[in-house]
Design a protein around this motif. Sequence first.
Motif, PDB file in Angstrom:
ATOM      1  N   SER A   1       0.835  -1.199   0.000  1.00  0.00           N
ATOM      2  CA  SER A   1       0.000   0.000   0.000  1.00  0.00           C
ATOM      3  C   SER A   1       0.868   1.247   0.000  1.00  0.00           C
ATOM      4  O   SER A   1       2.055   1.192   0.342  1.00  0.00           O
ATOM      5  CB  SER A   1      -0.945   0.010   1.210  1.00  0.00           C
ATOM      6  OG  SER A   1      -0.205  -0.034   2.412  1.00  0.00           O
ATOM      7  N   LEU A   2       0.280   2.351  -0.425  1.00  0.00           N
ATOM      8  CA  LEU A   2       1.014   3.614  -0.474  1.00  0.00           C
ATOM      9  C   LEU A   2       1.177   4.164   0.936  1.00  0.00           C
ATOM     10  O   LEU A   2       0.193   4.414   1.638  1.00  0.00           O
ATOM     11  CB  LEU A   2       0.268   4.622  -1.342  1.00  0.00           C
ATOM     12  CG  LEU A   2       0.929   6.006  -1.453  1.00  0.00           C
ATOM     13  CD1 LEU A   2       2.246   5.921  -2.210  1.00  0.00           C
ATOM     14  CD2 LEU A   2      -0.031   6.998  -2.136  1.00  0.00           C
TER      15      LEU A   2
ATOM     16  N   PRO B   1      -1.553   4.594 -10.673  1.00  0.00           N
ATOM     17  CA  PRO B   1      -1.534   3.324  -9.943  1.00  0.00           C
ATOM     18  C   PRO B   1      -0.499   2.351 -10.527  1.00  0.00           C
ATOM     19  O   PRO B   1      -0.288   2.305 -11.743  1.00  0.00           O
ATOM     20  CB  PRO B   1      -2.961   2.789 -10.111  1.00  0.00           C
ATOM     21  CG  PRO B   1      -3.789   4.006 -10.365  1.00  0.00           C
ATOM     22  CD  PRO B   1      -2.905   4.928 -11.173  1.00  0.00           C
TER      23      PRO B   1
ATOM     24  N   ARG C   1      -3.502  13.013   1.364  1.00  0.00           N
ATOM     25  CA  ARG C   1      -3.500  11.692   0.749  1.00  0.00           C
ATOM     26  C   ARG C   1      -4.374  11.638  -0.508  1.00  0.00           C
ATOM     27  O   ARG C   1      -3.960  11.113  -1.550  1.00  0.00           O
ATOM     28  CB  ARG C   1      -3.931  10.621   1.748  1.00  0.00           C
ATOM     29  CG  ARG C   1      -4.081   9.234   1.120  1.00  0.00           C
ATOM     30  CD  ARG C   1      -4.347   8.165   2.151  1.00  0.00           C
ATOM     31  NE  ARG C   1      -3.128   7.844   2.898  1.00  0.00           N
ATOM     32  CZ  ARG C   1      -2.211   6.973   2.494  1.00  0.00           C
ATOM     33  NH1 ARG C   1      -2.367   6.330   1.329  1.00  0.00           N
ATOM     34  NH2 ARG C   1      -1.153   6.723   3.225  1.00  0.00           N
ATOM     35  N   THR C   2      -5.589  12.151  -0.430  1.00  0.00           N
ATOM     36  CA  THR C   2      -6.500  12.055  -1.573  1.00  0.00           C
ATOM     37  C   THR C   2      -5.918  12.741  -2.794  1.00  0.00           C
ATOM     38  O   THR C   2      -5.908  12.176  -3.904  1.00  0.00           O
ATOM     39  CB  THR C   2      -7.870  12.664  -1.235  1.00  0.00           C
ATOM     40  OG1 THR C   2      -8.434  11.940  -0.140  1.00  0.00           O
ATOM     41  CG2 THR C   2      -8.808  12.577  -2.427  1.00  0.00           C
TER      42      THR C   2
ATOM     43  N   GLU D   1      -2.866  10.665  -4.089  1.00  0.00           N
ATOM     44  CA  GLU D   1      -3.268   9.430  -4.765  1.00  0.00           C
ATOM     45  C   GLU D   1      -3.889   9.711  -6.125  1.00  0.00           C
ATOM     46  O   GLU D   1      -3.713   8.928  -7.073  1.00  0.00           O
ATOM     47  CB  GLU D   1      -4.258   8.666  -3.883  1.00  0.00           C
ATOM     48  CG  GLU D   1      -3.608   8.031  -2.670  1.00  0.00           C
ATOM     49  CD  GLU D   1      -4.595   7.256  -1.813  1.00  0.00           C
ATOM     50  OE1 GLU D   1      -4.143   6.357  -1.074  1.00  0.00           O
ATOM     51  OE2 GLU D   1      -5.804   7.552  -1.888  1.00  0.00           O
TER      52      GLU D   1
END
Length: 311
Positions: free
Chosen positions: A289-290, A309, A300-301, A304
Amino acid sequence: MENLTYGLHHITAIAGDAQRTYDFYTKILGLRLVKKTVNFDAPDAYHFYFGDTAGSPGTILTFFAWGDEVKGIPGAGTVSQITFAIPVGSIDFWKKRLAQNNIRFVEQNDGFDENILSFADPDGLSLALIETEKGKTSQPWATSDISAQYATQGFYGITLTLNETEPSVEVLKELLGYTVSSKQGAFTRLSHQFESNAAYIDILELPDEPEAMIAAGIVHHVAFRTPTDEFIELQRAKVLEADLHVSPIMDRTYFHSIYFREPGGVLFEVATDSPGFDVDEPLAELGQSLKLPIQFERFRTEIENTLTPIY
């Protein structure tokens, strides 16, 4: 003063495409992705850590994935080759594996009576494999098509290309615990006097070589290992006493470190063994996971959504 460092800790290079880099190092070389995080200074770019099962010091190759916009230019003042140890008897396996993946390699003697396979990653980063009993990791990462019998065993060493050898040799001897073990033409080999794993540094002296341009396919810095925070404080004082500019001690989540540039222009880091890569995720789940540095967690949002990905 007692010795404070014990061979290589990690090496950090610049990569282009993130997915391509992940595929090459995990699916072809069989390294484990032990941490998927972001660059502390540019959180819109991945920072990958590849290594053995636990991400042991001396096995960790890391990449800032900056994209394909700029390709680096090899030259003086940088690490010009990274050499991994492989088990004795495995070289034919690796010759076949590289050929099957259309990776051109050269089998040669390195000048120190050792046979190596030299090749490059997709960005042109110079790599090599050497059959040896030295430089083994006790925790090789086995995959479905690379068993522990053939898996890479961590770093054997690195080659530095420099315009002048002696000033850098003095730093490696006086500050980092190395001794000169042999010389062959333009090459000088140093080995760590207290460590056998990830313990070799070759210096190739090329007086007229232009300075390298650090971008994709070029090493950004090389880190040496020290055990604890107490040791790194002593190491920082030692670098200051040598009249070299050194950074403050920095918290990199998985280790604490200092940075300084040696006389030949290579950026050196000294990094602690602890707290290690299982500080924020279990050993069995490393790299899945990141993970973000604490200062970026509230973004984070957005981060990401910026990162492509990786599969």
